[in-house]
Design a protein around this motif. Structure first.
Motif: not given
Ligand code: CAA
Length: 309
Positions: A122-125, A142-155, A159-162
């Motif tokens: 997800k981070q790579d994408l 639409n993750t069911s289990s991972l942290s949005i913060c962790d995914i968003a950290s790759s971008t 502020d425009r990530f939820g």
């Protein structure tokens, strides 16, 4: 990729575009959830691009959308089958497909990711898409289990990530969980809440915490049901009947696990365990692990806890 110019109502701030009215949506991942999200977005007038890695997968995604729309049309146009066909055709026409995520996002107001539950993937994408999507584009997982913060950290657009978490079957389930991280702007949250309402859903807000609201309660309940069965305390059939007739659940926990996919249930509980290893509610189950290892993932493979035709 033919994208209409985004019709965006904007009020500029230093870092972000405010109050994005979402018209063009890119959904990454054409599985059950991605196809369902594409369907409801197209049904509510959005231009949708559905992205996956192969045309074969995308053909199956369109078939999923058509199958679900047929059920809707059957009720809506019970005495006018031609009108039903037209209804399906018009909605499916709003969904274009692509295997090229990078070009798809270039005309997008919102990108919703519904791919495999793997943080690195997800981070790579998102890291790739971040370089190409317009600055106003909101990213959501639409993750069911991972942290949005962790995914968003790759971008560079935290502020425009939820999180925008839908439920299966997307066409029927009225809820969307809207997740903000400490970095998500209020404008982004408002846009995601508004978008969910335009889809005809009821949004609820939750912090970026394991499982958000629903899975945090639902998945440990499924795991408790599996443990009850593993101990030999009750049959899975009786546990399902018990929860349907005694707690008003539309499906029992084993039926629901088969419906959602045992691989998904396993991934969710493992993600919870990683965040909170001491919590016994998040312990794994030998039976669940065995079924997943055997490829018995539920309805999608024809067998899970139950056999499916
Ligand atoms: N598309 C369109 N319509 C659908 C549909 C679909 N995919 N699935 C069911 N329907 C419609 C049917 O056409 C039917 O409509 P009418 O009653 O108006 O004729 C209606 O839904 C009921 O369907 P069925 O009679 O086939 O079966 P049912 O009464 O058991 O309902 C259900 C099916 C809506 C799925 C219901 O069983 C239910 O709500 N189950 C619980 C689902 C649930 O808990 N989902 C959340 C899972 S957790 C998750 O998704 C999050 C995660 O991250 C893991």
């Amino acid at each position: 990729m033919a994208f209409a110019a985004s019709q965006i109502v904007r009020g500029f701030s230093s870092s972000a575009v405010r109050n994005v009215v979402i018209k063009n949506v890119t959904i990454i991942g054409g599985g059950q959830m991605g196809a369902g999200i594409a369907q409801v977005a197209a049904s509510t007038g959005h231009s949708v691009t559905l992205v996956d890695t192969s045309d074969d997968i995308l053909k199956k995604s369109i078939k999923l959308i058509e199958g679900s729309l047929k059920r809707v049309a059957k009720k809506k146009f019970s005495d006018k089958p031609e009108a039903g066909e037209e209804f399906i055709k018009k909605i499916v026409q709003k969904v274009s497909t692509s295997t090229d995520a990078e070009s798809a996002v270039q005309g997008s107001d919102l990108v919703v990711e519904a791919i495999v539950e793997n943080l690195k993937i997800k981070q790579d994408l998102f890291s790739r898409l971040d370089k190409l999507a317009p600055s106003h584009t909101i990213f959501a997982s639409n993750t069911s289990s991972l942290s949005i913060c962790d995914i968003a950290s790759s971008t560079n657009r935290q502020d425009r990530f939820g999180g925008l978490h839908f439920f299966n079957p997307v066409a029927m389930m009225k809820l969307v969980e809207v997740i903000g991280t400490p970095a998500t702007s209020q404008d982004t949250l408002d846009s995601l809440l508004d978008f969910s309402k335009v889809l005809g859903k009821t949004p609820v807000s939750c912090k970026d915490t394991s499982g958000f609201i629903v899975n945090r309660l639902l998945v440990p309940c499924m795991m408790e049901a599996i443990r009850l069965y593993e101990r030999g305390d009750a049959s899975k059939e009786d546990i399902d009947i018990g929860m349907k007739l005694g707690a008003g659940y539309p499906m029992g926990p084993f039926e629901l696990a088969d419906y959602v996919g045992l691989d998904i249930v396993k991934a969710v509980i493992e993600a919870f365990k990683t965040k909170d290893p001491k919590n016994p509610l998040f312990d794994s189950s030998d039976l669940l692990n065995k079924l997943v290892a055997e490829g018995k993932l539920g309805i999608k493979t024809g067998e899970g806890f139950y056999k499916h035709k």
